[in-house]
Design a protein around this motif. Structure first.
Motif, PDB file in Angstrom:
ATOM      1  N   THR A 127       0.831  -1.211   0.000  1.00  0.00           N
ATOM      2  CA  THR A 127       0.000   0.000   0.000  1.00  0.00           C
ATOM      3  C   THR A 127       0.863   1.258   0.000  1.00  0.00           C
ATOM      4  OG1 THR A 127      -1.717  -1.201   1.207  1.00  0.00           O
ATOM      5  CG2 THR A 127      -1.836   1.198   1.222  1.00  0.00           C
ATOM      6  N   THR A 128       1.889   1.254   0.852  1.00  0.00           N
ATOM      7  CA  THR A 128       2.777   2.425   0.925  1.00  0.00           C
ATOM      8  C   THR A 128       3.502   2.657  -0.395  1.00  0.00           C
ATOM      9  OG1 THR A 128       3.095   2.005   3.274  1.00  0.00           O
ATOM     10  CG2 THR A 128       4.664   3.470   2.185  1.00  0.00           C
ATOM     11  N   MET A 129       4.120   1.603  -0.928  1.00  0.00           N
ATOM     12  CA  MET A 129       4.854   1.748  -2.180  1.00  0.00           C
ATOM     13  C   MET A 129       3.938   2.072  -3.339  1.00  0.00           C
ATOM     14  SD  MET A 129       7.816   1.357  -0.969  1.00  0.00           S
ATOM     15  CE  MET A 129       8.716   1.394  -2.502  1.00  0.00           C
ATOM     16  N   GLY A 130       2.729   1.500  -3.319  1.00  0.00           N
ATOM     17  CA  GLY A 130       1.776   1.787  -4.390  1.00  0.00           C
ATOM     18  C   GLY A 130       1.326   3.224  -4.397  1.00  0.00           C
ATOM     19  N   SER A 154       3.336   8.625 -10.755  1.00  0.00           N
ATOM     20  CA  SER A 154       2.686   8.547 -12.074  1.00  0.00           C
ATOM     21  C   SER A 154       1.773   9.721 -12.318  1.00  0.00           C
ATOM     22  CB  SER A 154       1.906   7.232 -12.167  1.00  0.00           C
ATOM     23  OG  SER A 154       0.888   7.187 -11.161  1.00  0.00           O
ATOM     24  N   GLN A 155       1.053  10.181 -11.252  1.00  0.00           N
ATOM     25  CA  GLN A 155       0.200  11.350 -11.404  1.00  0.00           C
ATOM     26  C   GLN A 155       1.012  12.589 -11.739  1.00  0.00           C
ATOM     27  OE1 GLN A 155      -2.126  11.657  -7.873  1.00  0.00           O
ATOM     28  NE2 GLN A 155      -3.475   9.922  -8.373  1.00  0.00           N
ATOM     29  N   ILE A 209      11.865   0.771 -10.350  1.00  0.00           N
ATOM     30  CA  ILE A 209      12.099  -0.227  -9.299  1.00  0.00           C
ATOM     31  C   ILE A 209      10.966  -0.204  -8.275  1.00  0.00           C
ATOM     32  CG2 ILE A 209      13.623  -0.840  -7.376  1.00  0.00           C
ATOM     33  CD1 ILE A 209      15.971   0.103  -9.086  1.00  0.00           C
ATOM     34  N   VAL A 210      10.532   1.005  -7.877  1.00  0.00           N
ATOM     35  CA  VAL A 210       9.434   1.126  -6.918  1.00  0.00           C
ATOM     36  C   VAL A 210       8.159   0.528  -7.489  1.00  0.00           C
ATOM     37  CG1 VAL A 210       7.948   2.796  -5.744  1.00  0.00           C
ATOM     38  CG2 VAL A 210      10.417   3.105  -5.738  1.00  0.00           C
ATOM     39  N   LEU A 211       7.906   0.799  -8.757  1.00  0.00           N
ATOM     40  CA  LEU A 211       6.705   0.252  -9.378  1.00  0.00           C
ATOM     41  C   LEU A 211       6.769  -1.267  -9.463  1.00  0.00           C
ATOM     42  CD1 LEU A 211       4.024   0.815 -10.778  1.00  0.00           C
ATOM     43  CD2 LEU A 211       5.271   1.054 -12.944  1.00  0.00           C
ATOM     44  N   PHE A 232       8.453  -3.269  -7.458  1.00  0.00           N
ATOM     45  CA  PHE A 232       8.285  -3.803  -6.110  1.00  0.00           C
ATOM     46  C   PHE A 232       6.815  -3.745  -5.677  1.00  0.00           C
ATOM     47  CE2 PHE A 232       8.478  -3.450  -1.432  1.00  0.00           C
ATOM     48  CZ  PHE A 232       9.182  -4.613  -1.162  1.00  0.00           C
ATOM     49  N   PHE A 233       6.134  -2.707  -6.083  1.00  0.00           N
ATOM     50  CA  PHE A 233       4.702  -2.602  -5.785  1.00  0.00           C
ATOM     51  C   PHE A 233       3.923  -3.733  -6.449  1.00  0.00           C
ATOM     52  CE2 PHE A 233       0.645  -0.997  -7.553  1.00  0.00           C
ATOM     53  CZ  PHE A 233      -0.097  -0.990  -6.380  1.00  0.00           C
ATOM     54  N   LEU A 234       4.222  -4.012  -7.723  1.00  0.00           N
ATOM     55  CA  LEU A 234       3.537  -5.106  -8.403  1.00  0.00           C
ATOM     56  C   LEU A 234       3.839  -6.445  -7.748  1.00  0.00           C
ATOM     57  CD1 LEU A 234       4.051  -4.006 -12.124  1.00  0.00           C
ATOM     58  CD2 LEU A 234       2.000  -3.742 -10.700  1.00  0.00           C
ATOM     59  N   LEU A 235       5.077  -6.659  -7.329  1.00  0.00           N
ATOM     60  CA  LEU A 235       5.439  -7.907  -6.660  1.00  0.00           C
ATOM     61  C   LEU A 235       4.694  -8.051  -5.340  1.00  0.00           C
ATOM     62  CD1 LEU A 235       7.217 -10.442  -6.443  1.00  0.00           C
ATOM     63  CD2 LEU A 235       8.980  -9.013  -5.393  1.00  0.00           C
ATOM     64  N   CYS A 236       4.652  -6.991  -4.548  1.00  0.00           N
ATOM     65  CA  CYS A 236       3.921  -7.054  -3.280  1.00  0.00           C
ATOM     66  C   CYS A 236       2.432  -7.284  -3.508  1.00  0.00           C
ATOM     67  CB  CYS A 236       4.134  -5.760  -2.493  1.00  0.00           C
ATOM     68  SG  CYS A 236       5.835  -5.547  -1.905  1.00  0.00           S
TER      69      CYS A 236
END
Length: 450
Positions: A17-20, A27-28, A106-108, A110-114
């Motif tokens: 949730t945090t990374m997303g 992205s916004q 990388i953040v995106l 990691f968000f998809l993986l989580c």
């Protein structure tokens, strides 16, 4: 097992949730930047900010046509400006913009993986509630949990070795810094290590010692690195060793010869030397080669192996302290007094620039040949870098000195039979009443017959 899955799912959900939310904010911001086109020069940069997680970004346009973003959000531009470019010794490897974009990707990821882990954990919890699928859910959970436990256990078990490696690296770094300081001070003349290490070889000696320390450090560290004792690692090391040994035979030979030359100290930087057939000033020395600047301003690279196997002459080694002896030969016929020849040669040496008055020049009679006597004039100089100019001026003065005294130089020797032929002395040095010699014919009265 159910409790483990629940805690793992909750923790993964919080991280996701945090990374997303951060990725969504990024992205916004990209969408907002793309909507603001170049013609709108009235953009208020003080209002260009990134929306927070509580308030979505809304772009407004005032009557003047300028785009603004509501307050209460974090600036993304300042965050990107704080990320420095990746540089190595002044060379920019990765720009700040590319590094910032990579971090966003990388953040995106990691968000998809989580998110995938959250979905999978939720599915396992659901399927575990039914007896028919409970065994499958627990088996899949074990498949996911066991690698994680093994990795974590391996990290914990490796901590003592990691501590040893850090201690070894700290000690090696301290020794390297001490070696660099000692030999650097020796090179600058602050410390004297003679007769073991001379000042001119202090730098390469320090380099060799540092390389040896690094090699010994690697020997201590290598057994503590995971996987170094495996069969694959041994096979790779053997292959690399064979490739290096077969491909760098001449390089290793030049390196060893360079070390030998460095401690033989046959010449120093800036000295005039002759290596084989190469004459010039030494401008660079390494373990692999010596770079010489010839008297024709040519840069000549002499490999260390070639230099070690060739005769080497150092013209500058004793030039300043004792003087370098330059010599040249002339051949004069026997009808000229040797005392006069000595006087003329010494006069020519006295007229030559960069020739020392003390020690005094001297003449040697090196040979009594069939047609002439070989005289050798020897002069001292402390200017080893001016050999070509000194020799040229000395030869000019020898010609002038002998021509002024009307003495012919028979170099190379020749025979002559003069009948009205002029002497070889140039016309500017002859007397005004000079006449070319001719044959002398003597007549005798005929004897009376008895």
């Amino acid at each position: 097992m159910r409790r483990i899955i629940v805690w793992l799912t909750v923790a993964t959900a919080l991280v996701a949730t945090t990374m997303g939310q951060r990725a969504e904010a990024h992205s916004q911001t990209g969408v907002i930047a793309s909507e603001i086109s170049a013609p709108h020069s009235g953009l208020k940069r003080s209002g260009l900010i990134v929306p927070t997680m509580k308030e979505p970004a809304r772009v407004h346009q005032d009557p003047a046509g300028a785009f603004t973003i509501p307050a209460g959000v974090i600036k993304i531009e300042s965050l990107g400006a704080r990320i420095p470019a990746l540089r190595f010794r002044g060379l920019e490897l990765v720009s700040a913009q590319a590094l910032f974009s990579s971090l966003g990707r990388i953040v995106l990821g990691f968000f998809l993986l989580c998110s995938a882990l959250v979905v999978l954990g939720a599915a396992l919890i659901v399927f575990e509630q039914f007896p028919a699928t409970r065994g499958y859910a627990e088996q899949v959970a074990l498949w996911l949990w066991n690698p994680f436990v093994h990795i974590l256990q391996g990290i914990v078990d490796y901590l003592p070795n990691l501590f040893y490696i850090l201690v070894i690296l700290a000690v090696a770094r301290f020794i390297l810094r001490m070696v660099r300081y000692v030999f650097g001070a020796t090179e600058r003349g602050l410390i004297s290590l003679e007769p073991w290490v001379h000042r001119d070889v202090a730098r390469p000696t320090g380099l060799i010692i540092r390389v040896m320390i690094v090699v010994v450090t690697l020997f201590f560290i290598a057994p503590l690195i995971p996987g170094t004792g495996s069969t694959a690692a041994r096979g790779i090391s053997i292959i690399l060793g064979l490739m290096i040994s077969f491909g760098s035979t001449s390089t290793v030979g030049n390196f060893v010869a360079g070390i030998v030359l460095m401690y033989m100290r046959p010449f120093q930087l800036g000295e005039r030397v002759k290596i084989g057939e190469t004459v010039g000033d030494v401008i660079e020395r390494t373990f692999l080669y010596t770079k010489v600047l010839s008297i024709k301003n040519e840069e000549i690279i002499v490999p260390s192996l070639t230099a070690l196997g060739s005769p080497m002459t150092n013209y500058s080694a004793r030039a300043q302290a004792q003087g370098l002896i330059l010599h040249t030969d002339v051949t004069i016929t026997y009808d000229v007094s040797w005392r006069q020849v000595h006087e003329l040669l010494l006069r020519a040496a006295d007229r030559t620039s960069h020739v020392l008055k003390e020690p005094k020049p001297f003449v040697l009679q090196t040979a009594l040949d069939d047609f002439y006597v070989n005289y050798q004039i020897n002069v001292y100089t402390d200017q080893a870098s001016r050999l070509a100019q000194i020799y040229s001026e000395l030869h000019q003065n020898i010609q002038d000195s002998f021509n002024e005294a009307h003495v012919e130089i028979c170099s190379p020797h020749y025979s002559q039979l003069r009948d009205g032929n002029s002497t070889t002395v140039p016309a500017g040095y002859r007397d005004n009443d000079y006449e070319a010699p001719s044959f002398r014919v003597e007549t005798r009265p005929a004897a009376s017959s008895a």
